[in-house]
Design an enzyme around this catalytic site. Structure first.
Site, mmCIF file in Angstrom:
data_model
loop_
_atom_site.group_PDB
_atom_site.id
_atom_site.type_symbol
_atom_site.label_atom_id
_atom_site.label_comp_id
_atom_site.label_asym_id
_atom_site.label_seq_id
_atom_site.Cartn_x
_atom_site.Cartn_y
_atom_site.Cartn_z
ATOM 1 N N ARG B 55 0.822 -1.216 0.000
ATOM 2 C CA ARG B 55 0.000 0.000 0.000
ATOM 3 C C ARG B 55 0.852 1.260 0.000
ATOM 4 O O ARG B 55 0.671 2.149 -0.831
ATOM 5 C CB ARG B 55 -0.904 0.010 1.237
ATOM 6 C CG ARG B 55 -1.818 -1.184 1.316
ATOM 7 C CD ARG B 55 -2.353 -1.327 2.723
ATOM 8 N NE ARG B 55 -3.245 -0.237 3.059
ATOM 9 C CZ ARG B 55 -4.563 -0.335 3.028
ATOM 10 N NH1 ARG B 55 -5.139 -1.467 2.663
ATOM 11 N NH2 ARG B 55 -5.313 0.683 3.362
ATOM 12 N N THR B 56 1.770 1.335 0.951
ATOM 13 C CA THR B 56 2.580 2.545 1.054
ATOM 14 C C THR B 56 3.455 2.708 -0.177
ATOM 15 O O THR B 56 3.593 3.806 -0.728
ATOM 16 C CB THR B 56 3.447 2.484 2.323
ATOM 17 O OG1 THR B 56 2.580 2.313 3.443
ATOM 18 C CG2 THR B 56 4.251 3.750 2.516
ATOM 19 N N LYS B 83 24.140 -8.073 9.844
ATOM 20 C CA LYS B 83 24.910 -6.849 10.051
ATOM 21 C C LYS B 83 24.251 -5.718 9.269
ATOM 22 O O LYS B 83 23.501 -5.946 8.345
ATOM 23 C CB LYS B 83 26.341 -7.028 9.565
ATOM 24 C CG LYS B 83 27.205 -7.731 10.579
ATOM 25 C CD LYS B 83 28.653 -7.622 10.159
ATOM 26 C CE LYS B 83 29.522 -8.442 11.102
ATOM 27 N NZ LYS B 83 30.908 -8.422 10.698
ATOM 28 N N ARG B 105 11.460 2.558 3.712
ATOM 29 C CA ARG B 105 10.679 1.787 4.693
ATOM 30 C C ARG B 105 11.638 0.762 5.281
ATOM 31 O O ARG B 105 12.302 0.050 4.532
ATOM 32 C CB ARG B 105 9.506 1.106 3.984
ATOM 33 C CG ARG B 105 8.896 -0.079 4.737
ATOM 34 C CD ARG B 105 8.132 0.323 5.971
ATOM 35 N NE ARG B 105 6.941 1.082 5.683
ATOM 36 C CZ ARG B 105 5.702 0.589 5.727
ATOM 37 N NH1 ARG B 105 5.510 -0.655 6.063
ATOM 38 N NH2 ARG B 105 4.675 1.359 5.469
ATOM 39 N N HIS B 135 5.879 7.132 11.083
ATOM 40 C CA HIS B 135 5.377 7.010 9.720
ATOM 41 C C HIS B 135 4.740 8.359 9.377
ATOM 42 O O HIS B 135 3.524 8.498 9.331
ATOM 43 C CB HIS B 135 4.342 5.868 9.678
ATOM 44 C CG HIS B 135 3.999 5.421 8.287
ATOM 45 N ND1 HIS B 135 4.456 6.052 7.152
ATOM 46 C CD2 HIS B 135 3.229 4.391 7.865
ATOM 47 C CE1 HIS B 135 3.980 5.410 6.089
ATOM 48 N NE2 HIS B 135 3.234 4.400 6.484
#
Ligand SMILES: [Zn+2]
Lengths: 430, 328
Positions: B55-56, B83, B105, B135
């Site tokens: 969605r984002t 790492k 993200r 967010h």
């Protein structure tokens, strides 16, 4: 053997005197000494302290020589004024057998920058399940007396009880990294206001305090010696204070960084502040300073934890925990304890040399500065001011939170049994 | 305003209103036959997603394309090794490719902040959700949606409006960003959740805290439901789904307790049943679909303002005329 005459140096911040060192011992201490020496040192403005003893150093060898070796770690120790360090057992392989502890001990002997006293693991592979051969490590050339699974907590109460009981046979001490594992699952920083805002997993104070409370009761029950590593909370201080009032054989240490830094610094998300136990609140810092001042906390221990750049130059969540500390410890203690009036230099000598040596049963270290004693000595310039420059460190790693920070004081010279390891602020080629 | 959008706390009231007003103008575009603006032609925007979020990601991608940016989708999922080297190495790669902005993200709180503060990258960093931290564009689209319903009009804020946020506040980046932005815009925020799902220290946040949803509903102008993951139950954050749903779930009976004008919001995807019943989710008061559309407008506004040459409030007059010209 080179002899030294140090003129007009303040011994433990007291009166200025001359110190003559030859054949590894203090030959003469007094005013206006007329003896001849190979090297003359102007001690004006310097303070003479007994060589520092660290109860908690990670030297990384064997296994992570990219982060540190016994050579570079002991050079860093010498630069910080240390003449003995206890090397923690969480190496690869783990120092859980006579062979590994002897290897580390011998490397220390060969390099000669400071005594390396290996700490033996309490359990095989630091796994917390089965006791390591504690007796064999004690009987080895390394003569181990301090045992710790540091980095991990001996969380099984029965294993902890047995370890405490077992080491009584050779006057050993169990040094506990107090961290209740379930309460710290996914923990990345102190649990509190800041962790809530940053959305980072919290490491609650009670996870440390509940283990310390259990352990002091266990130590009292079996009549053994317990040492608590890197106290970080005000509550931990209260528990240790209570145990000492009961007359139980409990000692504790605090790191320089827990005396100075708070979890507010984590707001930068800079992994240089990621350390275990985590940086706590200003109230905790205050309680730790007060406890070190009144002797509830016995010792300053660096928890020197070198990591290569790639383990820190990344996002917070995956960064390694720990910071280097040997070369800045005395400066941080000056800033937080001496310049604040909480402790005088005599107190510093007690908490950074005498008591840690006694806890580790190092008979040749933490001795008074007096004639006939082994000449383990640091000359410190408390008036020095300058920004910390990690590029000048002897340690192989650069993970210091003090980069660019103005910290007071600087080690001018360090002597290990009469032999200079540092002179005029520089390492001596041995 | 800063070069990056990492936290909703970075936005002043003027910054926030400028974004909302710009989004309002850009929203008109979506009604046109040709939905594209030439504003970011020749600029490169990278969508760097270390965590799945269709969605984002889609929302940002649509916004970028409508502004004519060159879009690179860099899905780093799976390459995020134990790492942290992947973040740094990826950033250096993107820098070499000449990224003007990176929409990131990440599953780790603070990763965008680290990227913004490091010398690994010169472009703007836009936080598209980091761990349980923030967010900010979600909060902006929520505020945009609220303003449209509760106080429409350019230059208007949310002063005095009462916003209730219900659910897993502890693990919610949406809640953290919203509390910053909504209070900046003058709203009063109340969090409702079981104590186990409230962050430690929330008593010092600029909000009210309640464990009793029913008591708060009549005093709510906008109700925002947060997602509750079923795994939380296994970690003993609450006893059973049934109990959670009874105490903190939204159903028709509870909806009737809300004032007439109040809206029900959800960042999606909704877990129907436990946190919200179909009756609520499908009601005209529920703004979930609208929020998705608003998300594109708000993200266009953010990209436009960070990259389009316009400056945010603390510097100068916004390039309002430019917006109008461009929209023609
Ligand atoms: Zn430890």
């Amino acid at each position: 053997m080179t002899s030294y005459l140090i003129r007009n140096v303040q011994i433990l911040g007291g009166a200025a005197k001359d110190i003559h060192i030859a054949d590894g011992v203090f030959q003469e201490i007094g005013e206006g000494l007329t003896v001849e020496a190979d090297i003359d040192i102007d001690g004006h403005g310097l303070i003479a302290l007994p060589g520092l003893v660290d109860l908690h150093t990670h030297l990384r060898e064997p296994g992570r020589e990219d982060a540190e070796t016994v050579l570079t770690g002991t050079q860093a120790a010498a630069m910080g004024g240390y003449t003995a360090v206890h090397a923690m057992a969480n190496t690869f392989p783990v120092a859980d057998t006579a062979g590994v502890v002897e290897q580390v001990w011998r490397l220390g002997q060969e390099h000669g920058y400071c005594d390396v006293q290996p700490v033996g693991a309490v359990t095989v592979g630091l796994e917390g399940k089965k006791l390591a051969e504690l007796g064999a490590m004690h009987d080895s050339a390394a003569g181990v007396r301090v045992f710790s699974d540091d980095g991990k907590c001996v969380d099984d109460a029965v294993i902890m009880r047995r370890a405490l009981e077992y080491v009584k046979a050779f006057d050993g001490v169990v040094a506990q990294h107090a961290q209740e594992p379930r309460l710290t699952e996914g923990a990345q920083m102190n649990e509190g206001q800041v962790s809530g805002e940053l959305g980072l997993g919290g490491w609650p104070a009670v996870a440390e305090e509940s283990i310390i409370a259990r352990d002091v009761l266990l130590a009292a029950h079996v009549g053994s010696r317990l040492h608590v590593c890197h106290l970080s909370t005000a509550g931990s201080v209260e528990i240790v204070r209570w145990a000492k009032q009961k007359g139980w054989n409990v000692t504790a240490e605090v790191t320089p960084h827990h005396l100075l830094l708070t979890d507010e610094m984590v707001r930068s998300y800079d992994p240089v502040y990621k350390v275990n136990p985590p940086l706590r609140t200003a109230a905790d810092v205050e309680a730790l300073r007060a406890a070190l001042a009144d002797g509830t906390i016995d010792a300053v221990a660096t928890d020197h934890a070198p990591h290569p750049a790639e383990d820190k130059d990344c996002e917070w969540a995956v960064a390694a925990m720990g910071m280097v500390g040997l070369e800045t410890a005395l400066s941080v203690v000056q800033q937080t304890m001496v310049d604040t009036g909480l402790l005088n230099w005599e107190g510093v000598a007690d908490r950074m040399s005498r008591r840690p040596a006694r806890i580790g049963r190092l008979t040749g270290q933490g001795r008074p500065i007096s004639v006939g004693e082994p000449a383990n000595l640091v000359l410190f310039d408390p008036a020095y001011r300058g920004a910390v420059n990690p590029d000048s460190f002897a340690t192989r790693s650069r993970n210091t939170p003090y980069k660019g920070m103005d910290l007071p004081g600087r080690v001018h010279a360090t002597f290990l049994r009469g032999k200079a390891t540092v002179l005029a602020g520089e390492l001596v080629e041995l | 305003m800063k070069r990056h959008l990492v936290s909703a706390a970075d936005l002043t009231r003027d910054d926030a209103l400028l974004i909302l007003d710009t989004a309002e103008e850009l929203a008109q575009l979506s009604g046109r036959a040709v939905k594209k603006l030439p504003t970011l032609r020749g600029r490169t925007v990278v969508n760097l997603f270390f965590e799945d979020s269709t969605r984002t990601k889609t929302s940002f991608e649509v916004a970028e394309k409508r502004l004519s940016a060159d879009v690179i989708n860099f899905s780093a999922k799976g390459s995020s090794v134990s790492k942290g080297e992947s973040l740094k190495d990826t950033a250096l790669t993107l820098q070499a490719m000449g990224a003007d902005a990176v929409v990131i993200r990440h599953h780790a709180s603070g990763a965008p902040a680290r990227l913004a503060q490091s010398d690994w990258l010169r472009g703007s960093v836009i936080n598209a959700g980091d761990g349980t931290h923030e967010h900010p564009t979600q909060a902006l689209l929520d505020a945009f949606t609220m303003r449209r319903h509760l106080n429409p009009g350019n230059g208007r804020d949310l002063a005095g409006r009462r916003i209730t946020i219900v659910g897993d506040v502890l693990h919610s980046r949406v809640a953290r960003s919203n509390v910053h932005l909504l209070t900046t815009l003058g709203a009063e925020v109340t969090f409702v959740a079981p104590p186990t799902l409230m962050p430690i220290g929330i008593e010092n946040w600029p909000c009210q805290v309640s464990y009793d949803l029913d008591a708060v509903l009549p005093k709510t102008d906008a109700l925002m439901m947060l997602r509750v993951q079923r795994e939380r139950m296994n970690a003993a954050f609450f006893p059973t789904e049934r109990e959670y749903s009874r105490r903190y779930g939204m159903d028709g009976i509870r909806m009737a307790q809300l004032p007439e004008h109040a809206i029900v919001m959800h960042p999606g995807p909704m877990v129907r049943g436990m946190e919200i019943t179909a009756e609520v989710a499908d009601s005209p008061r529920c703004t979930v679909v609208e929020q998705v559309a608003n998300g594109v407008s708000v993200r266009m506004a953010v990209l436009y303002l960070l990259l389009g040459g316009a400056v945010f409030a603390d510097n100068a007059e916004p390039a309002r005329t430019e917006t109008n010209e461009a929209a023609q």
